[in-house]
Each structure stands twice: as C-alpha cells, then as structure tokens.
Design a protein around this motif. Structure first.
Motif, PDB file in Angstrom:
ATOM      1  N   THR A   1       1.202  -1.440  -0.254  1.00 16.60           N
ATOM      2  CA  THR A   1      -0.030   0.083   0.229  1.00 16.60           C
ATOM      3  C   THR A   1       0.800   1.314  -0.156  1.00 16.60           C
ATOM      4  OG1 THR A   1      -0.725   0.192   2.022  1.00 16.60           O
ATOM      5  CG2 THR A   1      -2.334  -1.180   1.496  1.00 16.60           C
ATOM      6  N   LEU A   2      -0.023   2.324  -1.000  1.00 14.32           N
ATOM      7  CA  LEU A   2       1.592   3.479  -1.017  1.00 14.32           C
ATOM      8  C   LEU A   2       0.651   4.576  -1.302  1.00 14.32           C
ATOM      9  CD1 LEU A   2       2.515   0.791  -3.105  1.00 14.32           C
ATOM     10  CD2 LEU A   2       4.622   2.925  -3.603  1.00 14.32           C
ATOM     11  N   ARG A   3       1.508   5.859  -0.294  1.00 14.54           N
ATOM     12  CA  ARG A   3       0.525   6.834  -0.418  1.00 14.54           C
ATOM     13  C   ARG A   3       1.514   8.119  -1.335  1.00 14.54           C
ATOM     14  NH1 ARG A   3      -2.030  11.116   3.969  1.00 14.54           N
ATOM     15  NH2 ARG A   3      -2.718  12.638   2.858  1.00 14.54           N
ATOM     16  N   LEU A   4       1.415   8.908  -1.870  1.00 14.01           N
ATOM     17  CA  LEU A   4       1.899  10.513  -3.104  1.00 14.01           C
ATOM     18  C   LEU A   4       1.071  10.849  -3.454  1.00 14.01           C
ATOM     19  CD1 LEU A   4       4.064  10.020  -4.914  1.00 14.01           C
ATOM     20  CD2 LEU A   4       2.970   9.525  -6.667  1.00 14.01           C
ATOM     21  N   GLY A   5       1.282  11.820  -1.810  1.00 14.06           N
ATOM     22  CA  GLY A   5       0.468  12.705  -1.973  1.00 14.06           C
ATOM     23  C   GLY A   5      -0.841  12.183  -1.423  1.00 14.06           C
ATOM     24  N   ASP A   6      -1.786  12.730  -2.703  1.00 15.19           N
ATOM     25  CA  ASP A   6      -3.389  12.818  -2.220  1.00 15.19           C
ATOM     26  C   ASP A   6      -3.996  11.210  -3.434  1.00 15.19           C
ATOM     27  OD1 ASP A   6      -3.892  14.564  -0.629  1.00 15.19           O
ATOM     28  OD2 ASP A   6      -3.875  16.056  -2.309  1.00 15.19           O
ATOM     29  N   VAL A   7      -2.600  10.210  -3.175  1.00 17.42           N
ATOM     30  CA  VAL A   7      -3.221   9.123  -4.362  1.00 17.42           C
ATOM     31  C   VAL A   7      -2.885   8.054  -3.160  1.00 17.42           C
ATOM     32  CG1 VAL A   7      -2.733   7.712  -6.211  1.00 17.42           C
ATOM     33  CG2 VAL A   7      -3.273  10.340  -5.916  1.00 17.42           C
ATOM     34  N   ALA A   8      -3.771   6.700  -3.258  1.00 17.78           N
ATOM     35  CA  ALA A   8      -3.115   5.921  -3.106  1.00 17.78           C
ATOM     36  C   ALA A   8      -3.178   4.887  -4.147  1.00 17.78           C
ATOM     37  CB  ALA A   8      -4.682   5.160  -1.944  1.00 17.78           C
ATOM     38  N   ILE A   9      -2.042   3.688  -3.719  1.00 19.33           N
ATOM     39  CA  ILE A   9      -2.292   2.495  -4.754  1.00 19.33           C
ATOM     40  C   ILE A   9      -1.970   0.903  -3.974  1.00 19.33           C
ATOM     41  CG2 ILE A   9      -0.254   1.559  -6.126  1.00 19.33           C
ATOM     42  CD1 ILE A   9       1.031   4.463  -6.588  1.00 19.33           C
ATOM     43  N   ALA A  10      -2.914  -0.236  -4.466  1.00 24.03           N
ATOM     44  CA  ALA A  10      -2.682  -0.986  -3.141  1.00 24.03           C
ATOM     45  C   ALA A  10      -2.214  -2.023  -4.968  1.00 24.03           C
ATOM     46  CB  ALA A  10      -4.076  -1.310  -2.836  1.00 24.03           C
ATOM     47  N   THR A  11      -1.633  -3.243  -3.910  1.00 18.27           N
ATOM     48  CA  THR A  11      -1.856  -4.455  -4.454  1.00 18.27           C
ATOM     49  C   THR A  11      -2.086  -5.317  -4.353  1.00 18.27           C
ATOM     50  OG1 THR A  11      -0.103  -5.127  -3.590  1.00 18.27           O
ATOM     51  CG2 THR A  11       0.724  -3.780  -5.321  1.00 18.27           C
ATOM     52  N   ASN A  12      -2.135  -6.446  -5.256  1.00 21.12           N
ATOM     53  CA  ASN A  12      -3.148  -7.628  -4.959  1.00 21.12           C
ATOM     54  C   ASN A  12      -2.622  -9.180  -5.863  1.00 21.12           C
ATOM     55  OD1 ASN A  12      -5.568  -8.805  -6.395  1.00 21.12           O
ATOM     56  ND2 ASN A  12      -5.573  -6.880  -6.280  1.00 21.12           N
ATOM     57  N   GLU A  13      -2.412 -10.181  -5.735  1.00 21.00           N
ATOM     58  CA  GLU A  13      -1.641 -11.135  -6.591  1.00 21.00           C
ATOM     59  C   GLU A  13      -2.923 -11.789  -7.012  1.00 21.00           C
ATOM     60  OE1 GLU A  13       0.838 -13.233  -4.219  1.00 21.00           O
ATOM     61  OE2 GLU A  13       1.842 -11.552  -3.753  1.00 21.00           O
ATOM     62  N   PHE A  14      -4.171 -11.279  -7.675  1.00 17.50           N
ATOM     63  CA  PHE A  14      -5.288 -12.015  -7.762  1.00 17.50           C
ATOM     64  C   PHE A  14      -5.592 -11.716  -9.463  1.00 17.50           C
ATOM     65  CE2 PHE A  14      -5.758 -12.213  -3.122  1.00 17.50           C
ATOM     66  CZ  PHE A  14      -5.219 -13.767  -3.345  1.00 17.50           C
ATOM     67  N   GLU A  15      -6.300 -12.476  -9.544  1.00 16.74           N
ATOM     68  CA  GLU A  15      -7.286 -11.957 -10.945  1.00 16.74           C
ATOM     69  C   GLU A  15      -8.416 -11.628 -10.174  1.00 16.74           C
ATOM     70  OE1 GLU A  15      -7.427 -13.445 -14.887  1.00 16.74           O
ATOM     71  OE2 GLU A  15      -6.015 -15.219 -13.775  1.00 16.74           O
ATOM     72  N   LEU A  16      -8.438  -9.868  -9.475  1.00 11.58           N
ATOM     73  CA  LEU A  16      -9.771 -10.013  -8.926  1.00 11.58           C
ATOM     74  C   LEU A  16     -10.463  -9.526  -9.326  1.00 11.58           C
ATOM     75  CD1 LEU A  16      -9.731  -9.712  -5.741  1.00 11.58           C
ATOM     76  CD2 LEU A  16      -9.408  -7.342  -6.050  1.00 11.58           C
ATOM     77  N   PHE A  17     -11.888 -10.486  -8.528  1.00 12.59           N
ATOM     78  CA  PHE A  17     -13.221  -9.616  -9.401  1.00 12.59           C
ATOM     79  C   PHE A  17     -13.709  -7.954  -8.418  1.00 12.59           C
ATOM     80  CE2 PHE A  17     -16.163 -13.336 -11.108  1.00 12.59           C
ATOM     81  CZ  PHE A  17     -14.616 -13.941 -11.330  1.00 12.59           C
ATOM     82  N   THR A  18     -14.343  -7.580 -10.131  1.00 15.09           N
ATOM     83  CA  THR A  18     -14.333  -6.121 -10.267  1.00 15.09           C
ATOM     84  C   THR A  18     -15.071  -5.489  -8.830  1.00 15.09           C
ATOM     85  OG1 THR A  18     -13.936  -5.430 -12.386  1.00 15.09           O
ATOM     86  CG2 THR A  18     -14.859  -2.987 -11.058  1.00 15.09           C
ATOM     87  N   ASP A  19     -16.006  -6.050  -8.221  1.00 21.21           N
ATOM     88  CA  ASP A  19     -16.910  -5.924  -6.748  1.00 21.21           C
ATOM     89  C   ASP A  19     -16.037  -5.160  -5.418  1.00 21.21           C
ATOM     90  OD1 ASP A  19     -19.384  -5.932  -8.269  1.00 21.21           O
ATOM     91  OD2 ASP A  19     -19.560  -7.671  -6.865  1.00 21.21           O
TER      92      ASP A  19
END
Length: 484
Positions: free
Chosen positions: A397-415
């Motif tokens: 999980t990353l914060r760049l200014g007002d932006v968040a970035i998060a990762t996962n290892e899956f083919e994650l369903f959109t919901d």
C-alpha cells in the motif's frame, strides 16, 4: 487589514489550491526515474494463458518491462522508496519476484528490495514463466520456461537498475478519465447459473453478472523542466483482446504505447497497470453488430478501437493533471505479509475434480487440465489432514500525495475493487492486480453461478478471503492517512 473574504473569488480559489498543494507536499522532494526494456524472446516459446500448449510462431509486437523508481527526500534524508515494474506477461508466477530480488540484491545499496514489486498486464500471448510437466513435450529448439524466466528476470533487474540510476527531482500529477474498456464477461440465466462468455442471444439469458468500472486512473511524472517522462495507466481490465493467437503480442498496450509516444515523445515510459478486473474482458458480450459497424465506419480493428478509448481517456486525465503538478509529493510505502483463508473444497467439488484427474492423468497433451483438477484434490487432502494453512500474500500500500496505490496477487473480481476504492481515504485510488499468481478471486454471486473463473479449480481463495483482502487493504491505506 484585508482577509481572503475581501478578494475576488478566483483569488480565494488560488489560495485554497496553494494550501492544498502544500498539504500534500510537506517540503519534501520527489525523485523520479524510469526505464523500459524489451523482453521479446528471439526463439519460439510456449505461450501462457490457455489450457493447451501453444508455441509462438513469430513476434507480432514487442513486449516490454517498464520500471518506475520513486524516492521521497527531505534534504539528504530519505523518507521512503519504491520501484514498480510492469511486465507484458500473463501473471507474476510463483518464485519470479524472489528470483528478481536475489539477482538485484547487490545492485541497490540503501534500497529495501521488499519495496520492489512486479505486476503483469495479463496478455495471453506472452511466454510461459513457470516450469512443469505440462511442457515436457516441447521440442528442443523451443525456449523452455525456465530459460525464458532467467532471460526476463535479468531484464527486469536491468530496467530497475536503470530507473534507479536515473532518478532526479521531478513532479507528479494524477487525473481521471473515462474509457469503456472493461466489460463483464459472465452471463447469467433463468436457472440461476452463470457462464463466462456465455450466450446472451438466448431466451433464458437474464443479464450480466457484475459491475463494470469505466474510470481510467492515470499518474503522470515530469522533470523540473516540465518534460513528461513517465505515466502509469490503470485500466480495470486485463489485456485480452488478441488471446489465443500463436504469436508474441502485447495486446492493446502495444497500440496504446505507440499512440502516446507519437504525441509525447518516443522516450515516454508507460507503466501498464491492470486494475481489479478478474471478471472483465475488453470485448462486448452483446451489441456486437453495432460495435462491428462503428469500427468499420471508423476503419479500425477491435484492437485499435480499444487503444483509441484508452488514449482518449488518458488525454482527459492529462488535461486536468497538467494544471496541478505537485513538486515534492510525499511517498509512503508499506509492505506487509497477509494471510487469507483458502477456499474450502466441498464434497461435490472434490468429486468433480477427481473425475478430471481420472480423465486426463494418462494424456500427455492434457497435463494442464490434469494438474488443474489434481490441485483441488490435493487441497482437499490437506484440509482433511488439518494442514491446509493459509494463502500468504505480499500486500503493498502506497501513498503519493493525495493518491493511494494498493496491490494484490489475484485476478480480482471488480466488486472487490469497487469496495476498496469506495472506502479508500485517498482522493484517487489505483489498484494493481496480478502482482503474483493467486488465481481468480470470485464474488459470492459468481461462486453461486458457477462456471470457469468461479469454480474451485479456478480459485484458490474464495469470497471469505476476498472480503478479508478488502479489509486488510483499506486498513493499510487508512494507516498511511493517519500519519498526516
């Protein structure tokens, strides 16, 4: 003495804007570096993404890895760091990130290699990067998966090293456009069942199963002379327009890259980030005749049409982001190992999987299907023995200014991605899936509907783990925002 209330509204707006920029800059300095390296094999390779063995016949397009290095500093003090590498392959298979970090361990003095991560674009026309029995029949003139993985990992490290060496003070910006790329590929029927790529022109068709996210989130990085040097484009859909071919192909990212570089320079580095799109595809499930007609009138292939939409959405985002570049956006980067429950195998699922094992075990050409089903049988045995444990995942999980970035290892369903974005404390949230190879992560309604992508063979982690992933991701982002 005049206050802001005595000045015209436009000046008040400027003052508020400057205060907003200050709140996300905090006097720090952001250093940025980027590099792009070709990973196209020169020999035939097995291609990933299908249940049968395909051998590449040629390279229709090049494929790349693109690295972005970020470092936040306060004077000479390093505040935080990240190296992110996007890869034109189907998934970051088990063991690949460990190989990359091992090769890179002496090349980044002062850098925590746990803060280097990879993501895949999920093109189905890229080399296999996992070894196994399913490729034992491949002829001697074909580049074996282990051979290609060694070649690719060398170039990933090279791109990361170049990006790190080239980092210099710069500015970041973020924006959002819209692009209809992601289209849910699961049709539902009157009996409650669902099917991936199921027919929609039949009497018992009742609808499309899930949500589609048409937001296009984009990061921009400039040097201090306002030259655009890199961009990260977050499309909540895998690149699966040309899947099934026997060629090397970067899918829709190839025309996207070419068009953006034609407009903003051949040296622009473009990170391809696939958002939560395990149940999505860039092709329509209905309305195909109208789609074909419009493409014919425009003189575009389907691949070119998808690229046109991405580029237009990118330009929408750029129009806004370039008005508010942020010099010194603070970077914060958390890495944690999380544990998710395995999806439990039911008795019926075990019986179905055992049938597949019995059907394919002696067929050398069907090793993929054999191992696909055997994995379920093996999981049931570990559950029965009480040794199943948990699925371990590396969460960034990353914060760049007002932006968040998060990762996962899956083919994650959109919901699940929608939940994360809706609950995120950030102004704008970027989700990057397939930083590993966790398989599909379906929703409860998808599991109830069945079919490929939602059945147990496709899924190591089920809805219980999906909700846990949402909670851990949102908690990680909230922790970053608590500090400010």
């Amino acid at each position: 003495m005049k206050t802001l209330l005595h000045y015209p509204f436009k000046f008040v707006g400027i003052a508020v804007l400057l205060l907003g920029v200050a709140s996300i800059s905090c006097g720090s300095e952001l250093h940025i570096g980027a590099a792009t390296i070709d990973i196209t094999p020169e020999r035939p390779v097995p291609l990933d993404g299908q249940m049968h063995v395909r051998i590449s016949e040629k390279a229709e397009t090049p494929i790349f890895v693109t690295a972005l290095a970020l470092e936040s500093r306060d004077g000479e003090q390093v505040l935080d760091q990240a190296i992110m590498v996007s890869c034109d392959i189907v998934a970051i298979r088990k063991g690949v990130i460990e190989i990359v970090r091992e090769k890179a361990k002496d090349k980044f003095p002062g850098f925590d290699l746990n803060k280097l991560f990879l993501n895949a674009t999920h093109t189905h026309t890229a080399p296999v990067t996992m070894k196994g029995e399913r490729y034992r029949l491949v002829s001697s003139d074909v580049m074996k998966p282990e051979e290609y993985t060694d070649f690719m990992s060398d170039r990933i490290v090279e791109a990361a090293v170049q990006s790190w060496a080239q980092r210099k003070p710069g500015k970041a910006g973020w924006g959002q456009g819209q692009a209809v790329i992601a289209q849910n590929r699961r049709a539902t029927y009157a009996d409650g069942s669902a099917k991936m790529y199921g027919a929609t022109n039949v009497p018992d068709f009742r609808g499309i199963e899930g949500y589609e996210d048409h937001n296009l989130d984009v990061l921009f990085f400039w040097d201090l002379k306002d030259q655009l040097i890199a961009t990260a484009v977050n499309v909540p859909c895998p690149s699966q327009e040309v899947e099934g071919l026997k060629v090397i192909h970067a899918d829709f990212w190839d025309p996207v890259r070419r068009q953006l570089r034609e407009r903003f320079g051949k040296d622009l580095h473009i990170l391809a980030w696939t958002g939560a799109g395990g149940d999505q595809v860039p092709r329509p499930m209905y309305g195909k005749p109208a789609d074909e007609r419009m493409r014919r009138l425009r003189g575009l292939t389907r691949l070119e049409e998808v690229a046109r939409r991405v580029v237009r959405g990118w330009e929408e985002a750029y129009e806004g982001a370039r008005l508010e570049p942020v010099a010194g956006a603070v970077l914060e980067h958390r890495v944690e190992k999380i544990e998710l429950p395995w999806r439990k195998v039911t008795e019926k699922e075990l019986a179905d999987a055992q049938k597949g094992v019995d059907q394919y075990k002696d067929d050398a050409k069907e090793q993929w299907r054999y191992l696909w089903n055997k994995g379920v049988v093996d999981r049931y045995e570990t559950e029965k023995a009480g040794t199943a444990g948990t699925f371990q995942m590396e969460l960034h999980t990353l914060r760049l200014g007002d932006v968040a970035i998060a990762t996962n290892e899956f083919e994650l369903f959109t919901d699940y991605g929608v939940q994360m974005k809706a609950r995120s404390p950030a102004v704008q949230t970027f989700l990057i899936q397939l930083t590993g190879s966790g398989g599909y992560l379906p929703t409860p309604r998808a599991v109830a509907g069945g079919s490929y992508s939602a059945i147990i063979q496709s899924s190591r982690v089920g809805p219980e783990g999906g909700q846990e992933l949402v909670e851990r991701t949102v908690n990680g982002l909230n922790e970053l925002w608590k500090k400010k």
